[in-house]
Write a protein that holds these residues in place. Structure first.
Motif, PDB file in Angstrom:
ATOM      1  N   LEU A  27       0.830  -1.209   0.000  1.00 43.30           N
ATOM      2  CA  LEU A  27       0.000   0.000   0.000  1.00 43.30           C
ATOM      3  C   LEU A  27       0.862   1.257   0.000  1.00 43.30           C
ATOM      4  CD1 LEU A  27      -2.747  -1.131   2.540  1.00 43.30           C
ATOM      5  CD2 LEU A  27      -3.120  -0.602   0.128  1.00 43.30           C
ATOM      6  N   ARG A  28       1.923   1.275   0.790  1.00 39.98           N
ATOM      7  CA  ARG A  28       2.814   2.440   0.817  1.00 39.98           C
ATOM      8  C   ARG A  28       3.482   2.664  -0.526  1.00 39.98           C
ATOM      9  NH1 ARG A  28       4.226   0.214   5.890  1.00 39.98           N
ATOM     10  NH2 ARG A  28       6.153  -0.663   5.012  1.00 39.98           N
ATOM     11  N   ASP A  29       3.689   1.576  -1.274  1.00 39.54           N
ATOM     12  CA  ASP A  29       4.372   1.666  -2.571  1.00 39.54           C
ATOM     13  C   ASP A  29       3.417   1.940  -3.732  1.00 39.54           C
ATOM     14  OD1 ASP A  29       6.763   1.203  -1.300  1.00 39.54           O
ATOM     15  OD2 ASP A  29       6.843  -0.934  -1.805  1.00 39.54           O
ATOM     16  N   GLY A  30       2.156   2.250  -3.433  1.00 41.39           N
ATOM     17  CA  GLY A  30       1.204   2.587  -4.487  1.00 41.39           C
ATOM     18  C   GLY A  30       0.395   1.429  -5.001  1.00 41.39           C
ATOM     19  N   GLY A  31       0.427   0.301  -4.297  1.00 45.87           N
ATOM     20  CA  GLY A  31      -0.346  -0.857  -4.716  1.00 45.87           C
ATOM     21  C   GLY A  31      -1.788  -0.787  -4.239  1.00 45.87           C
ATOM     22  N   ILE A  32      -2.613  -1.711  -4.755  1.00 43.90           N
ATOM     23  CA  ILE A  32      -4.004  -1.831  -4.313  1.00 43.90           C
ATOM     24  C   ILE A  32      -4.208  -3.240  -3.768  1.00 43.90           C
ATOM     25  CG2 ILE A  32      -4.906  -0.005  -5.789  1.00 43.90           C
ATOM     26  CD1 ILE A  32      -5.895  -2.094  -7.747  1.00 43.90           C
ATOM     27  N   THR A  39     -17.542  -5.769   7.836  1.00 45.32           N
ATOM     28  CA  THR A  39     -18.713  -5.694   6.956  1.00 45.32           C
ATOM     29  C   THR A  39     -18.501  -6.569   5.728  1.00 45.32           C
ATOM     30  OG1 THR A  39     -17.826  -3.668   5.916  1.00 45.32           O
ATOM     31  CG2 THR A  39     -19.372  -3.406   7.775  1.00 45.32           C
ATOM     32  N   VAL A  40     -17.648  -6.115   4.805  1.00 43.17           N
ATOM     33  CA  VAL A  40     -17.286  -6.871   3.611  1.00 43.17           C
ATOM     34  C   VAL A  40     -15.793  -6.651   3.362  1.00 43.17           C
ATOM     35  CG1 VAL A  40     -19.595  -6.608   2.601  1.00 43.17           C
ATOM     36  CG2 VAL A  40     -17.810  -4.952   2.011  1.00 43.17           C
ATOM     37  N   TYR A  41     -15.245  -7.344   2.373  1.00 39.10           N
ATOM     38  CA  TYR A  41     -13.855  -7.089   1.991  1.00 39.10           C
ATOM     39  C   TYR A  41     -13.769  -5.759   1.248  1.00 39.10           C
ATOM     40  CZ  TYR A  41     -11.719 -11.553   3.291  1.00 39.10           C
ATOM     41  OH  TYR A  41     -11.202 -12.619   3.993  1.00 39.10           O
ATOM     42  N   GLY A  42     -12.737  -4.965   1.576  1.00 40.96           N
ATOM     43  CA  GLY A  42     -12.496  -3.702   0.891  1.00 40.96           C
ATOM     44  C   GLY A  42     -11.296  -3.800  -0.021  1.00 40.96           C
ATOM     45  N   LEU A  43     -11.257  -2.918  -1.014  1.00 38.97           N
ATOM     46  CA  LEU A  43     -10.111  -2.830  -1.927  1.00 38.97           C
ATOM     47  C   LEU A  43      -9.412  -1.512  -1.654  1.00 38.97           C
ATOM     48  CD1 LEU A  43      -8.377  -3.832  -4.243  1.00 38.97           C
ATOM     49  CD2 LEU A  43     -10.031  -2.861  -5.846  1.00 38.97           C
ATOM     50  N   GLY A  44      -8.241  -1.573  -1.014  1.00 37.17           N
ATOM     51  CA  GLY A  44      -7.612  -0.380  -0.470  1.00 37.17           C
ATOM     52  C   GLY A  44      -6.478   0.170  -1.293  1.00 37.17           C
ATOM     53  N   ALA A  45      -6.298   1.504  -1.149  1.00 34.54           N
ATOM     54  CA  ALA A  45      -5.162   2.231  -1.708  1.00 34.54           C
ATOM     55  C   ALA A  45      -4.899   3.438  -0.816  1.00 34.54           C
ATOM     56  CB  ALA A  45      -5.441   2.687  -3.137  1.00 34.54           C
ATOM     57  N   ASP A  46      -3.686   3.941  -0.847  1.00 36.47           N
ATOM     58  CA  ASP A  46      -3.344   5.172  -0.141  1.00 36.47           C
ATOM     59  C   ASP A  46      -4.297   6.280  -0.607  1.00 36.47           C
ATOM     60  OD1 ASP A  46      -2.257   7.569   0.760  1.00 36.47           O
ATOM     61  OD2 ASP A  46      -0.214   7.090   0.138  1.00 36.47           O
ATOM     62  N   ALA A  47      -5.062   6.848   0.320  1.00 42.51           N
ATOM     63  CA  ALA A  47      -6.102   7.814  -0.043  1.00 42.51           C
ATOM     64  C   ALA A  47      -5.552   9.093  -0.645  1.00 42.51           C
ATOM     65  CB  ALA A  47      -6.952   8.149   1.190  1.00 42.51           C
ATOM     66  N   ALA A  48      -4.284   9.380  -0.429  1.00 45.18           N
ATOM     67  CA  ALA A  48      -3.684  10.594  -0.982  1.00 45.18           C
ATOM     68  C   ALA A  48      -2.992  10.368  -2.319  1.00 45.18           C
ATOM     69  CB  ALA A  48      -2.690  11.190   0.020  1.00 45.18           C
ATOM     70  N   ASP A  49      -2.882   9.124  -2.744  1.00 44.15           N
ATOM     71  CA  ASP A  49      -2.139   8.767  -3.957  1.00 44.15           C
ATOM     72  C   ASP A  49      -3.125   8.612  -5.119  1.00 44.15           C
ATOM     73  OD1 ASP A  49      -0.718   7.490  -6.004  1.00 44.15           O
ATOM     74  OD2 ASP A  49       0.450   6.252  -4.626  1.00 44.15           O
TER      75      ASP A  49
END
Length: 376
Positions: A27-32, A39-49
């Protein structure tokens, strides 16, 4: 397109710490990365990137004007994300965080990617009630924007296998932390007045629970919970006015939170939601099933444990109990995916009461049916 999606089995011996460390680094390196919440599974990314956030939209096929929820691990992250907020918002955080409540608050300019807010001056925020999710966000060291980890419009994922089915090869990683608990997404609210909140999306925190903290709880008109009431014969196609058409959707403008505007949660088969007295609902569905069988279609009924024995179809699935609607909410998306696995062409779903988590369940059923709703 990602050549190989990394899958971490967090429940295996030693897997949890490795999953958190490696997924946080990704995630820190720009991955998703997909990860479980309560609740459910989320698909995350750095919110500022912005580049990383755009990859979420591309992987899901998500409409660009649909904002994302930002997940935090500590209230200490709030000051960098939002402008000053009132006492009611603070009370809601104290009562429901960590937990399945999302608050829409005024965003601090430049705090997150404009793709997260879809150009709005607000941001949707929550703190998940899931140890793995909280530790992952904390280890990443930044707020994480995360919609549900599914292809846009499909049933949300409540286990890692659902994420793999939809997004394997399209995202960088999946943290398999086992099945989720609540089963439907968080409740999204905005502050409507000094003591008033407005529900933009019903979910894991019920209206009744919100009334314990807020003086007034409003339902946003866009929820469409005054469901269409029409009479149709089995097999009869609805008129254009019966459906929620694109013009009516566009009139709402840009959605103020996720889940407000677009059809969601849909199985591949055509689904219809049926309301009314149980005997009338059963008679309508049984006749509709027979009509569909004569057309050579594979049929399915989504019902409850108390009523399943009254149906005959190619797939009769009881997603839970009417006496314990939280069980139905927990199993809803898995049930819809089961119809897909069994090749069902037409599905009829029974409605449920709107009390408690039934409000969220009925909202998801209506959207899964693309607002094909019949009252008999």
């Amino acid at each position: 397109m990602t050549a190989n999606t990394k899958i971490w089995r967090a429940l295996e011996p030693g897997g949890r710490e490795r999953a958190i460390a490696e997924a946080a680094r990704m995630l820190r390196d720009g991955g998703i990365v997909a990860f479980p919440t309560e609740t459910v599974y989320g698909l995350g990314a750095d919110a500022a990137d912005t580049a990383a956030v755009e990859r979420i939209f591309a992987a899901k096929g998500r409409p660009a004007d649909n904002p994302l929820i930002v997940h935090i691990a500590d209230t200490g992250q709030l000051d960098a994300l939002v402008l000053p907020y009132g006492e009611l918002a603070s009370r809601l955080m104290e009562r429901f965080w960590p937990g399945p409540l999302t608050l829409v608050l005024p965003v601090r300019p430049g705090a997150v990617s404009p793709r997260v807010t879809a150009g709005l001056d607000t941001v949707a925020l929550r703190m998940p009630h899931h140890d793995l999710a909280l530790r992952l966000i904390a280890e990443a060291g930044r707020p994480i924007a995360a919609p549900s980890a599914n292809s846009s419009g499909r049933p949300s994922p409540t286990e890692a296998a659902h994420v793999i089915d939809d997004l394997n090869g399209r995202i960088d990683g999946i943290v398999d932390g086992g099945p989720t608990g609540v089963g439907v997404e968080s409740t999204v609210v905005e502050i409507a007045g000094p003591g008033s909140v407005r529900i933009l999306r019903p979910g894991g925190v019920t209206a009744e629970q919100l009334r314990e903290t807020a003086d007034e709880v409003l339902l946003d008109p866009s929820l469409g919970l005054g469901l269409p009431s029409v009479s149709l014969q089995p097999g009869e196609e609805p008129s254009a006015s019966w459906r929620e058409d694109e013009a009516a959707e566009a009139a709402h403008g840009a959605p103020r939170s996720p889940g407000m505007k677009y059809a969601h949660y849909a199985p591949r088969g055509v689904m219809e939601l049926v309301q009314g007295e149980p005997s009338a609902v059963r008679a309508y569905i049984l006749e509709a099933v027979e009509e569909a069988r004569r057309r050579g279609e594979r049929t399915g009924v989504l019902t409850y444990e108390e009523r399943a024995a009254g149906y005959d179809a190619d797939a009769v699935i009881a997603c839970g109990s009417l006496a314990r609607l939280e069980t139905a909410a927990r199993r809803l998306y898995g049930s819809l995916r089961e119809f897909d696995a069994r090749g069902i062409d037409r599905i009829w779903a029974e409605a449920c009461p709107q009390t408690g988590i039934g409000l969220a369940l009925l909202n998801r059923l209506a959207k899964a049916a693309a607002h094909r709703i019949v009252r008999v």
